[in-house]
Write a protein that holds these residues in place. Structure first.
Motif, PDB file in Angstrom:
ATOM      1  N   ALA A  30       0.889  -1.387  -0.017  1.00 62.29           N
ATOM      2  CA  ALA A  30       0.034  -0.122   0.075  1.00 62.29           C
ATOM      3  C   ALA A  30       1.046   1.186  -0.006  1.00 62.29           C
ATOM      4  O   ALA A  30       0.537   2.401  -0.445  1.00 62.29           O
ATOM      5  N   PHE A  31       2.200   1.039   0.364  1.00 62.62           N
ATOM      6  CA  PHE A  31       3.005   2.006   0.642  1.00 62.62           C
ATOM      7  C   PHE A  31       3.622   2.797  -0.595  1.00 62.62           C
ATOM      8  O   PHE A  31       4.295   3.709  -0.949  1.00 62.62           O
ATOM      9  N   PHE A  32       3.370   1.568  -1.518  1.00 62.27           N
ATOM     10  CA  PHE A  32       4.059   1.686  -2.963  1.00 62.27           C
ATOM     11  C   PHE A  32       3.142   2.077  -4.009  1.00 62.27           C
ATOM     12  O   PHE A  32       3.659   1.799  -5.299  1.00 62.27           O
ATOM     13  N   GLY A  33       1.928   2.157  -3.900  1.00 59.53           N
ATOM     14  CA  GLY A  33       0.774   2.466  -4.762  1.00 59.53           C
ATOM     15  C   GLY A  33       0.443   1.312  -5.781  1.00 59.53           C
ATOM     16  O   GLY A  33      -0.096   1.448  -6.784  1.00 59.53           O
ATOM     17  N   VAL A  34       0.780   0.010  -5.140  1.00 64.95           N
ATOM     18  CA  VAL A  34       0.507  -0.856  -5.682  1.00 64.95           C
ATOM     19  C   VAL A  34      -0.524  -1.642  -5.256  1.00 64.95           C
ATOM     20  O   VAL A  34      -1.094  -2.003  -4.243  1.00 64.95           O
ATOM     21  N   GLY A  35      -1.574  -2.119  -6.460  1.00 67.03           N
ATOM     22  CA  GLY A  35      -2.902  -2.815  -6.007  1.00 67.03           C
ATOM     23  C   GLY A  35      -3.630  -1.572  -5.261  1.00 67.03           C
ATOM     24  O   GLY A  35      -3.668  -1.464  -4.014  1.00 67.03           O
ATOM     25  N   LEU A  36      -4.580  -1.117  -5.968  1.00 65.98           N
ATOM     26  CA  LEU A  36      -5.694  -0.310  -5.555  1.00 65.98           C
ATOM     27  C   LEU A  36      -6.556  -0.905  -4.646  1.00 65.98           C
ATOM     28  O   LEU A  36      -7.040  -2.046  -5.029  1.00 65.98           O
ATOM     29  N   VAL A  37      -6.983  -0.318  -3.380  1.00 61.08           N
ATOM     30  CA  VAL A  37      -7.846  -0.762  -2.581  1.00 61.08           C
ATOM     31  C   VAL A  37      -9.100  -0.184  -2.661  1.00 61.08           C
ATOM     32  O   VAL A  37      -9.315   1.098  -2.687  1.00 61.08           O
ATOM     33  N   VAL A  38     -10.341  -0.972  -3.018  1.00 59.80           N
ATOM     34  CA  VAL A  38     -11.577  -0.453  -3.313  1.00 59.80           C
ATOM     35  C   VAL A  38     -12.610  -0.673  -2.101  1.00 59.80           C
ATOM     36  O   VAL A  38     -12.732  -1.738  -1.822  1.00 59.80           O
ATOM     37  N   THR A  39     -13.105   0.509  -1.515  1.00 65.07           N
ATOM     38  CA  THR A  39     -13.856   0.483  -0.305  1.00 65.07           C
ATOM     39  C   THR A  39     -15.019   1.358  -0.815  1.00 65.07           C
ATOM     40  O   THR A  39     -14.930   2.292  -1.482  1.00 65.07           O
ATOM     41  N   SER A  40     -16.020   1.448   0.198  1.00 60.41           N
ATOM     42  CA  SER A  40     -17.009   2.008   0.143  1.00 60.41           C
ATOM     43  C   SER A  40     -16.735   3.265   0.983  1.00 60.41           C
ATOM     44  O   SER A  40     -15.734   3.336   1.548  1.00 60.41           O
ATOM     45  N   ASP A  41     -17.474   4.599   0.764  1.00 61.01           N
ATOM     46  CA  ASP A  41     -17.249   5.910   1.415  1.00 61.01           C
ATOM     47  C   ASP A  41     -16.968   5.656   2.775  1.00 61.01           C
ATOM     48  O   ASP A  41     -16.015   6.080   3.448  1.00 61.01           O
ATOM     49  N   ASN A  42     -17.830   4.914   3.553  1.00 65.90           N
ATOM     50  CA  ASN A  42     -17.705   4.657   5.005  1.00 65.90           C
ATOM     51  C   ASN A  42     -16.592   3.862   5.418  1.00 65.90           C
ATOM     52  O   ASN A  42     -16.057   4.298   6.235  1.00 65.90           O
ATOM     53  N   ALA A  43     -16.325   2.985   4.485  1.00 67.15           N
ATOM     54  CA  ALA A  43     -15.122   2.165   4.893  1.00 67.15           C
ATOM     55  C   ALA A  43     -13.852   2.991   4.714  1.00 67.15           C
ATOM     56  O   ALA A  43     -12.781   2.909   5.734  1.00 67.15           O
ATOM     57  N   ARG A  44     -13.796   3.976   3.695  1.00 67.62           N
ATOM     58  CA  ARG A  44     -12.526   4.614   3.349  1.00 67.62           C
ATOM     59  C   ARG A  44     -12.619   5.733   4.623  1.00 67.62           C
ATOM     60  O   ARG A  44     -11.283   5.914   5.001  1.00 67.62           O
ATOM     61  N   THR A  45     -13.677   6.314   4.976  1.00 65.53           N
ATOM     62  CA  THR A  45     -13.711   7.490   6.151  1.00 65.53           C
ATOM     63  C   THR A  45     -13.082   6.714   7.394  1.00 65.53           C
ATOM     64  O   THR A  45     -12.325   7.318   7.958  1.00 65.53           O
TER      65      THR A  45
END
Length: 57
Positions: A30-45
């Protein structure tokens, strides 16, 4: 240091990446921009809030 890393002036050690990954509960990649994580807005928040809390400690 975080600002320097963000600007590409410095790089964290592998030990720092591993520890940060553990504390923030995200994969190291995640620190290297590999593999985007897709989440809902609430999960992202919630995740951003958790990261902010951990970083403030």
């Amino acid at each position: 240091m975080i600002s320097k890393i963000e600007r590409g002036i410095a790089a964290p050690s592998f030990a720092t990446v591993e520890k940060s990954s553990e504390v923030l509960e995200v994969p190291e990649v995640a620190f290297f921009g590999v593999g985007l994580v897709v989440t809902s807005d609430n999960a992202r928040t919630r995740q951003l809030s958790k990261i902010q809390t951990q970083l403030s400690r």
